[in-house]
Motif scaffolding. Structure first.
Motif, PDB file in Angstrom:
ATOM      1  N   THR A 168      10.336   7.586 -24.318  1.00 45.56           N
ATOM      2  CA  THR A 168      11.598   8.283 -24.535  1.00 45.56           C
ATOM      3  C   THR A 168      12.316   8.531 -23.217  1.00 45.56           C
ATOM      4  OG1 THR A 168      10.685   9.396 -26.479  1.00 45.56           O
ATOM      5  CG2 THR A 168      12.692  10.321 -25.537  1.00 45.56           C
ATOM      6  N   ILE A 169      13.587   8.137 -23.183  1.00 45.97           N
ATOM      7  CA  ILE A 169      14.432   8.373 -22.010  1.00 45.97           C
ATOM      8  C   ILE A 169      15.545   9.323 -22.417  1.00 45.97           C
ATOM      9  CG2 ILE A 169      16.032   7.320 -20.360  1.00 45.97           C
ATOM     10  CD1 ILE A 169      14.384   4.757 -20.578  1.00 45.97           C
ATOM     11  N   ILE A 170      15.609  10.465 -21.739  1.00 44.70           N
ATOM     12  CA  ILE A 170      16.647  11.444 -22.058  1.00 44.70           C
ATOM     13  C   ILE A 170      17.582  11.695 -20.878  1.00 44.70           C
ATOM     14  CG2 ILE A 170      15.217  12.610 -23.767  1.00 44.70           C
ATOM     15  CD1 ILE A 170      14.660  14.780 -21.702  1.00 44.70           C
ATOM     16  N   SER A 171      17.277  11.107 -19.728  1.00 46.46           N
ATOM     17  CA  SER A 171      18.066  11.364 -18.523  1.00 46.46           C
ATOM     18  C   SER A 171      19.201  10.359 -18.374  1.00 46.46           C
ATOM     19  CB  SER A 171      17.166  11.321 -17.291  1.00 46.46           C
ATOM     20  OG  SER A 171      16.129  12.266 -17.394  1.00 46.46           O
ATOM     21  N   ASN A 172      20.149  10.698 -17.508  1.00 49.26           N
ATOM     22  CA  ASN A 172      21.298   9.817 -17.314  1.00 49.26           C
ATOM     23  C   ASN A 172      21.475   9.384 -15.862  1.00 49.26           C
ATOM     24  OD1 ASN A 172      22.097  12.236 -16.267  1.00 49.26           O
ATOM     25  ND2 ASN A 172      24.127  12.252 -17.219  1.00 49.26           N
ATOM     26  N   THR A 173      20.471   9.613 -15.018  1.00 52.98           N
ATOM     27  CA  THR A 173      20.520   9.103 -13.645  1.00 52.98           C
ATOM     28  C   THR A 173      19.346   8.158 -13.436  1.00 52.98           C
ATOM     29  OG1 THR A 173      19.158  10.871 -12.682  1.00 52.98           O
ATOM     30  CG2 THR A 173      21.556  11.266 -12.847  1.00 52.98           C
ATOM     31  N   THR A 174      19.513   7.219 -12.541  1.00 54.90           N
ATOM     32  CA  THR A 174      18.478   6.204 -12.325  1.00 54.90           C
ATOM     33  C   THR A 174      17.174   6.838 -11.861  1.00 54.90           C
ATOM     34  OG1 THR A 174      20.248   4.693 -11.674  1.00 54.90           O
ATOM     35  CG2 THR A 174      17.999   4.006 -11.194  1.00 54.90           C
ATOM     36  N   ALA A 175      17.258   7.782 -10.927  1.00 53.32           N
ATOM     37  CA  ALA A 175      16.052   8.423 -10.398  1.00 53.32           C
ATOM     38  C   ALA A 175      15.274   9.116 -11.512  1.00 53.32           C
ATOM     39  CB  ALA A 175      16.434   9.424  -9.316  1.00 53.32           C
ATOM     40  N   ALA A 176      15.981   9.858 -12.347  1.00 52.18           N
ATOM     41  CA  ALA A 176      15.312  10.588 -13.433  1.00 52.18           C
ATOM     42  C   ALA A 176      14.739   9.638 -14.476  1.00 52.18           C
ATOM     43  CB  ALA A 176      16.287  11.569 -14.077  1.00 52.18           C
ATOM     44  N   VAL A 177      15.468   8.558 -14.770  1.00 47.69           N
ATOM     45  CA  VAL A 177      14.988   7.574 -15.739  1.00 47.69           C
ATOM     46  C   VAL A 177      13.669   6.969 -15.269  1.00 47.69           C
ATOM     47  CG1 VAL A 177      15.422   5.284 -16.721  1.00 47.69           C
ATOM     48  CG2 VAL A 177      17.228   7.010 -16.745  1.00 47.69           C
ATOM     49  N   PHE A 178      13.586   6.609 -13.987  1.00 53.36           N
ATOM     50  CA  PHE A 178      12.353   5.994 -13.488  1.00 53.36           C
ATOM     51  C   PHE A 178      11.208   7.003 -13.399  1.00 53.36           C
ATOM     52  CE2 PHE A 178      14.702   2.216 -12.783  1.00 53.36           C
ATOM     53  CZ  PHE A 178      13.753   1.207 -12.755  1.00 53.36           C
ATOM     54  N   ASN A 179      11.528   8.261 -13.153  1.00 52.75           N
ATOM     55  CA  ASN A 179      10.478   9.285 -13.198  1.00 52.75           C
ATOM     56  C   ASN A 179       9.916   9.403 -14.611  1.00 52.75           C
ATOM     57  OD1 ASN A 179      10.496   9.993 -10.487  1.00 52.75           O
ATOM     58  ND2 ASN A 179      12.152  11.480 -10.752  1.00 52.75           N
ATOM     59  N   GLU A 180      10.787   9.312 -15.626  1.00 45.63           N
ATOM     60  CA  GLU A 180      10.333   9.373 -17.020  1.00 45.63           C
ATOM     61  C   GLU A 180       9.498   8.147 -17.378  1.00 45.63           C
ATOM     62  OE1 GLU A 180      14.045  12.009 -18.850  1.00 45.63           O
ATOM     63  OE2 GLU A 180      13.979   9.838 -19.156  1.00 45.63           O
ATOM     64  N   LEU A 181       9.956   6.960 -16.959  1.00 44.26           N
ATOM     65  CA  LEU A 181       9.189   5.741 -17.216  1.00 44.26           C
ATOM     66  C   LEU A 181       7.821   5.809 -16.541  1.00 44.26           C
ATOM     67  CD1 LEU A 181      12.010   3.066 -16.760  1.00 44.26           C
ATOM     68  CD2 LEU A 181      10.856   3.631 -18.902  1.00 44.26           C
ATOM     69  N   HIS A 182       7.804   6.300 -15.304  1.00 47.71           N
ATOM     70  CA  HIS A 182       6.558   6.405 -14.541  1.00 47.71           C
ATOM     71  C   HIS A 182       5.588   7.373 -15.224  1.00 47.71           C
ATOM     72  CE1 HIS A 182       4.446   7.514 -10.515  1.00 47.71           C
ATOM     73  NE2 HIS A 182       3.794   6.553 -11.150  1.00 47.71           N
ATOM     74  N   ALA A 183       6.110   8.517 -15.685  1.00 46.25           N
ATOM     75  CA  ALA A 183       5.262   9.526 -16.315  1.00 46.25           C
ATOM     76  C   ALA A 183       4.651   9.019 -17.619  1.00 46.25           C
ATOM     77  CB  ALA A 183       6.081  10.792 -16.570  1.00 46.25           C
ATOM     78  N   GLN A 184       5.379   8.186 -18.348  1.00 42.32           N
ATOM     79  CA  GLN A 184       4.912   7.757 -19.665  1.00 42.32           C
ATOM     80  C   GLN A 184       4.163   6.424 -19.655  1.00 42.32           C
ATOM     81  OE1 GLN A 184       7.993   8.722 -22.906  1.00 42.32           O
ATOM     82  NE2 GLN A 184       9.183   8.987 -21.021  1.00 42.32           N
ATOM     83  N   LEU A 185       4.431   5.602 -18.644  1.00 42.98           N
ATOM     84  CA  LEU A 185       3.789   4.284 -18.575  1.00 42.98           C
ATOM     85  C   LEU A 185       2.734   4.187 -17.480  1.00 42.98           C
ATOM     86  CD1 LEU A 185       6.864   1.914 -19.099  1.00 42.98           C
ATOM     87  CD2 LEU A 185       4.912   2.140 -20.626  1.00 42.98           C
ATOM     88  N   GLY A 186       2.765   5.126 -16.538  1.00 46.58           N
ATOM     89  CA  GLY A 186       1.835   5.032 -15.417  1.00 46.58           C
ATOM     90  C   GLY A 186       2.330   4.022 -14.397  1.00 46.58           C
ATOM     91  N   GLY A 187       1.390   3.411 -13.679  1.00 44.72           N
ATOM     92  CA  GLY A 187       1.758   2.417 -12.691  1.00 44.72           C
ATOM     93  C   GLY A 187       2.111   3.029 -11.350  1.00 44.72           C
TER      94      GLY A 187
END
Length: 338
Positions: free
Chosen positions: A5-24
């Motif tokens: 789930t992505i709820i943010s509208n800035t690139t930095a926040a989007v990648f933090n959400e992807l990182h938190a949910q997918l790892g890596g």
């Protein structure tokens, strides 16, 4: 099924959400983001660029281990998603697990919705996919003309809160996406080049939508992915072998496509007729030979498949603003003064 789930509208926040949910491993450099994945969820990379506050470019180049949904949940904001499929298939819907819009390789898609701010993108497990998505926050557009255009094109039906468009095949966009990977500059120059290419990709997607709206025929149904790959192949062949006689018979035999599909394909990919593409390719090869070899103009003319120096001079001047001899003299003058 895995849902991100992505709820943010800035690139930095989007990648933090992807990182938190997918790892890596998340790597951040200036305005560029790279999430490297090699775990039980996915293998590959997710790359992104913060073009400006209203525009985010993200490229998925990976294989998910599970059927995966990426949910863009943008509360209180109007977003447009401009997607392009480089490899594999991408599916989209506005309601989870309902009727899906399908994008195949080399197709573009545009998606927006007003009321329920949710867009679902579905990735099949064990299927390699390369997809780029430009997300555009339309609620913060400062340019009045651009705002009016967006509203007219993508939010023009007040009673319909959803817009979904799957475009015809377009290889020009694939070429521009590949250009992003060849940028060697650093610092401000790199940022400016990346932004300019992303804007061009966005413009090509909007142009594709307008072209499909105005088309007299349904190009996407008249040309298959295999047809477009044949056009791409013969285009490269022409550039590498400009001296050959490119008759209609030769091209149809080489590609297996009838003349009308050749013309449609070249129009989609290069915005040129077949004859115009051949002529332009010969001039570009000739210009390179003038710059990089000691061949005289006559030798160059024949080496690119032309027989008339006067005709070559005419088409060369149309493209470069001077005749071949003047062009070569200018190069020599610059070289001697350097």
């Amino acid at each position: 099924m895995k849902t991100i789930t992505i709820i943010s509208n800035t690139t930095a926040a989007v990648f933090n959400e992807l990182h938190a949910q997918l790892g890596g491993t998340l790597i951040i450099k200036s305005r560029e983001y790279v999430l490297k994945l090699n775990n039980d969820l996915a293998v590959g990379t997710i790359c992104g660029v913060a073009v400006e506050n209203t525009i985010t470019y993200i490229e998925f180049n990976l294989t998910f281990k599970l059927n995966t949904t990426i949910l863009y949940e943008m509360n209180g904001q109007h977003f447009l998603h401009f997607a392009y499929c480089l490899k594999g298939e991408l599916f989209q819907s506005f309601i989870e697990n309902k009727k899906k819009n399908k994008m195949s390789q080399f197709q573009t898609g545009i998606f927006s919705n007003r009321l329920d701010k949710k867009s679902y993108f579905y990735f099949k497990k064990e299927k390699e996919i390369k997809v780029s998505i430009i997300t555009f926050d339309t609620s913060h557009v400062n340019d009045a003309d651009l705002f009016d255009y967006i509203q007219h094109k993508f939010f023009k039906h007040p009673c319909n809160d959803q817009f979904a468009y799957i475009g015809s095949y377009n290889l020009k966009i694939a070429e521009k996406i590949q250009e992003l990977k060849t940028i060697e500059q650093n610092g401000l120059a790199r940022n400016l080049l990346i932004s300019s290419i992303v804007y061009l990709i966005l413009a090509l997607k909007i142009e594709q939508h307008s072209s499909d709206e105005d088309a007299d025929i349904n190009v996407s149904s008249s040309l298959t992915k295999k047809n477009m790959e044949a056009i791409q192949m013969i285009s490269l062949f022409i550039k590498n072998n400009p001296e050959l006689d490119y008759s209609v018979k030769f091209l149809t035999k080489k590609t297996g496509l009838p003349p009308h599909k050749l013309q449609i394909g070249f129009k989609i990919l290069h915005n040129r007729t077949v004859a115009d593409y051949v002529r332009n390719a010969r001039v570009e090869v000739a210009e390179n030979l003038i710059r990089t070899t000691e061949l005289n103009i006559s030798e160059i003319v024949y080496s690119v498949g032309l027989t008339s120096k006067s005709y070559f001079s005419k088409i060369f001047k149309e493209k470069y603003g001077c005749n071949p001899k003047q062009y070569k003299n200018q190069l020599n003058e610059r070289s001697s003064s350097a």
